[in-house]
Design an enzyme around this catalytic site. Structure first.
Site, PDB file in Angstrom:
ATOM      1  CB  SER A 142      -0.931   0.085   1.254  1.00  0.00           C
ATOM      2  OG  SER A 142      -1.487   1.210   1.393  1.00  0.00           O
ATOM      3  CE1 TYR A 155      -3.519  -2.392   5.212  1.00  0.00           C
ATOM      4  CE2 TYR A 155      -2.765   0.134   4.953  1.00  0.00           C
ATOM      5  CZ  TYR A 155      -3.304  -1.118   4.688  1.00  0.00           C
ATOM      6  OH  TYR A 155      -3.774  -1.452   3.132  1.00  0.00           O
TER       7      TYR A 155
END
Length: 253
Positions: A142, A155
């Site tokens: 990501s 995350y």
């Protein structure tokens, strides 16, 4: 339609979102796809949809957070199909982990899936790929991995781990025909982003995002971040001094 360099592929996290899209994308191009996820009903629906288009997608019930069963299941698939050509570690979970009220249970879940699960998926048949001198490992990271984003310690860090892990694999595998690709999506309209309430710059629909990912994987890109304006902007944040980054980032959410 460009001829695919793969006969077989495994895609994890294939019950929805980008994983589902990638399974269909490769299936429609003649690749035998093993679509893996926990939600088997969703996978069965995917397989039925694929059959209408002539694609060959086989559902695989798999929870990548359980590392040992994941290793065993992927190795069994490798045996059954005569060798997986492409393994896409796409399964992932997100969610906020605010340092002021740190939710250990949720952070552990993120690490179990995004770190341990991804490594188990990617390493399961790596020695066999090296022995066969062919194969392609793909990790879906990501753009949130660029720096420690507010309320996203677990995350952001999990995806930063994946970036570095894949880079090391790529370096080690120089001189072989085993390729490694790190995909870094920005904001894409999926189940994972459905609950996000803050502004999502350059938000992409799932279908064009899958197209970009499929093409990057097929051409063997080492790293691919998209959409490009977001990728460039994120790259520039690495040059921002900590004191300035901290002051601005802490006011984003």
């Amino acid at each position: 339609m460009t001829e695919m360099p793969y006969r077989t592929a495994l895609v994890t996290g294939a019950s929805s979102g980008l994983g589902r899209g990638l399974a269909l994308w490769f299936g429609k191009r003649g690749v035998k796809v093993y679509a893996a996820a926990r939600r088997h009903d969703n996978l069965e629906a995917l397989a039925r949809e694929a059959r209408v288009t002539g694609a060959d997608i086989e559902p695989v019930a798999l929870d990548v957070s359980q590392a040992e069963p994941t290793l065993e299941r992927i190795r069994a698939l490798d045996d059954a199909c005569g060798g997986l050509d492409l393994v896409v570690a796409n399964a992932g979970v997100g969610g906020q982990t605010d340092a002021r009220h740190f939710p250990w249970e949720h952070a552990k879940r993120i690490i179990d899936v995004n770190v341990t699960g991804a490594v188990a998926t990617l390493s399961a048949v790596l020695p066999r790929m090296v022995e066969r001198n062919r194969g392609h490992l793909v990790g879906v990271s990501s753009l949130a991995s660029c720096r420690g984003l507010p309320q996203n310690a677990a995350y952001s860090a999990s995806k930063a781990f994946l970036n570095t892990f894949l880079e090391s694999l790529r370096v080690d595998l120089q001189g072989t025909r085993v390729r490694v690709t790190c995909i870094k999506p920005g904001f894409v309209k999926t189940e994972m982003t459905a609950g996000i309430r803050h502004v999502m710059p350059f938000l992409l629909e799932s279908e064009p995002a899958v197209e970009l990912m499929g093409r990057a994987i097929s051409r063997g890109a080492a790293e691919y971040g998209f959409p490009w304006p977001m990728d460039r902007a994120v790259g520039l944040t690495k040059l921002v001094p900590n004191f300035l980054f901290d002051a601005v980032a802490s006011r984003v959410l």
